[in-house]
Design an enzyme around this catalytic site. Structure first.
Site, PDB file in Angstrom:
ATOM      1  N   GLY A  13      25.021  42.617  68.617  1.00 38.89           N
ATOM      2  CA  GLY A  13      26.314  42.106  68.153  1.00 38.89           C
ATOM      3  C   GLY A  13      26.995  43.071  67.202  1.00 38.89           C
ATOM      4  O   GLY A  13      28.201  43.334  67.306  1.00 38.89           O
ATOM      5  N   ASP A  14      26.238  43.609  66.251  1.00 38.95           N
ATOM      6  CA  ASP A  14      26.792  44.587  65.314  1.00 38.95           C
ATOM      7  C   ASP A  14      27.252  45.841  66.043  1.00 38.95           C
ATOM      8  O   ASP A  14      28.326  46.385  65.752  1.00 38.95           O
ATOM      9  CB  ASP A  14      25.735  44.967  64.273  1.00 38.95           C
ATOM     10  N   SER A  15      26.436  46.310  66.974  1.00 42.97           N
ATOM     11  CA  SER A  15      26.766  47.553  67.665  1.00 42.97           C
ATOM     12  C   SER A  15      27.999  47.403  68.546  1.00 42.97           C
ATOM     13  O   SER A  15      28.824  48.322  68.639  1.00 42.97           O
ATOM     14  CB  SER A  15      25.565  48.014  68.507  1.00 42.97           C
ATOM     15  N   ALA A  69      30.460  45.404  67.892  1.00 47.76           N
ATOM     16  CA  ALA A  69      31.579  45.407  66.949  1.00 47.76           C
ATOM     17  C   ALA A  69      31.917  46.833  66.528  1.00 47.76           C
ATOM     18  O   ALA A  69      33.098  47.192  66.391  1.00 47.76           O
ATOM     19  CB  ALA A  69      31.237  44.553  65.732  1.00 47.76           C
ATOM     20  N   SER A  70      30.893  47.668  66.338  1.00 46.92           N
ATOM     21  CA  SER A  70      31.118  49.064  65.969  1.00 46.92           C
ATOM     22  C   SER A  70      31.940  49.784  67.027  1.00 46.92           C
ATOM     23  O   SER A  70      32.876  50.524  66.712  1.00 46.92           O
ATOM     24  CB  SER A  70      29.787  49.779  65.782  1.00 46.92           C
TER      25      SER A  70
END
Length: 396
Positions: A167-169, A171-172
């Site tokens: 999820g973080d990646s 978003a990145s």
């Protein structure tokens, strides 16, 4: 370093994953990235996962090519330095909870007045607006709300997660895309703007036809194990040697070749299986036929036969498989790096591959405050100024 982003200045105010990963991509392609860290222990990522001599190996990867300045953003002098850096930057990237920048005097109203051409990338759990904006949100929550977790795992088991912070990646990556769009807008005469990226929307953006399927048909896509729902045949199949193989035989022409390869030409010539919708209706039958064949072959033998037939297939790679794979090496995706103390280590290479202006790795993640003095000197601070700031704990 020369690169497609040479001359672009990025100020990173984030911690852990989403903002730092986005800033890393800028740094790998030539941008000057200055990472602000709190004096003391710095970014918590320095202590995440496996540590080498007290520092995370992930840190050395996530922060390569970046400059680290240890700056106390709780002090007036620290905020003044951050403003000076933002005034010279093209992009500021942050991943705090909405409103956090405003509380310390670095909100969009302040930054855009200092630098009208600035792009402010804001990554948060739920976005800068809406009823959930103030909730704390990590990547795992974004994966759940974005629909990914509901569709991941075995149907008979609780929803699963991938083994990484996907999820973080995601978003990145959306953050970098948005920032580059904004930079192009500025280069063509426009003003700077806010790039608002949420974790849940970044996941949701990859969920294909989930919404129209539900809206028109009431279909709720759920967990399907290793299969790809509504696309047949595409699954993970067991092999004779106790391993697994992924086979994607879901185009019409490939399906026929797959059926010939497994000794079932009768299925390949069956007119009811000529297109995907017909195959989906008989997916269980097709999976059983393929599994019967793979179960009588080793991974190596199955892959050899399928490659000869022109059928997309592959083994399930572990990290041990990855570092020894000749294609990874040929693509320069496993590269040598050096840790402090001249300790050699393998690291992932750079993606994407640009033919004329490729990215480069200049150094691994720096020590906390390694570039504080150099960065402050560029702002016009004298040695005496820097010494006094250090004495007051503003910088490290």
């Amino acid at each position: 370093m020369e690169g497609p982003l040479a001359g672009i200045r990025v100020l990173e105010l984030g911690t852990l994953i989403a903002a730092p990963f986005a800033a890393r991509l800028f740094a790998e392609f030539g941008a000057e990235v200055i990472k602000i860290e709190q004096p003391g222990q710095g970014d918590p990522l320095r202590k995440w996962r496996k540590l080498h001599q007290g520092t995370s190996l992930w840190w050395y990867l996530q922060s390569r090519n970046k400059k680290s300045i240890a700056l106390d953003l709780k002090s007036a002098d620290g905020i003044a330095i951050a403003k000076a850096l933002a005034a010279r930057a093209d992009v500021v990237i942050e991943n705090f909870r909405p409103g956090a920048l405003e509380k310390i005097g670095l909100g969009w109203d302040v930054l855009s007045e200092l630098n009208p051409k600035l792009t402010l990338v804001r990554i948060s759990g739920y976005g800068q607006t809406g009823p959930y904006r103030d909730r704390p949100g990590f990547g795992a929550i974004g994966e759940a709300m974005g629909g990914l977790r509901y569709t991941t795992g075995d149907p008979q088991s609780p929803p699963a997660r991938t083994g990484i912070s996907i999820g973080d990646s995601l978003a990145s990556l959306h953050a970098v895309i948005g920032a580059l769009m904004s930079l192009l807008h500025v280069r063509t005469g426009g003003k700077g703007q806010i790039v608002d990226v949420s974790l849940f929307e970044s996941v949701f953006n990859l969920m294909e036809s989930l919404i129209p399927e539900y809206d028109l048909m009431g279909h709720v896509r759920a967990r399907s194990g290793g299969a790809l729902p509504g696309i047949s045949p595409s699954n993970t199949y067991p092999t004779r040697d106790g391993s697994y193989i992924v086979i994607a035989g879901n185009s019409d022409a490939i399906f026929k070749r797959l059926m010939n390869a497994i000794g079932r030409p009768d299925l390949g010539t069956d007119k009811t299986l000529a297109t995907n919708d017909g195959r989906v209706a008989r997916n269980a039958e097709l999976d059983a036929a393929i599994a019967d064949w793979t179960g009588r072959h080793s991974v190596a033998d199955a892959l050899e036969a399928l490659e000869a037939a022109g059928v997309p297939a592959g083994r399930i790679y572990s990290v041990a498989d990855i570092v020894d794979d000749p294609h990874y090496l040929a693509r320069e995706m496993i590269v040598p790096a050096m840790l402090p103390g001249e300790v050699p280590v393998k690291m992932p290479g750079i993606v994407p591959k640009l033919s004329a202006t490729p990215g480069a790795i200049l150094w691994s993640g720096p020590e906390l405050g390694a570039h504080t003095e150099a960065v402050l000197a560029e702002l016009g601070k004298t040695e005496q100024d820097i010494r006094e700031l250090r004495q007051r704990g503003v910088v490290q």
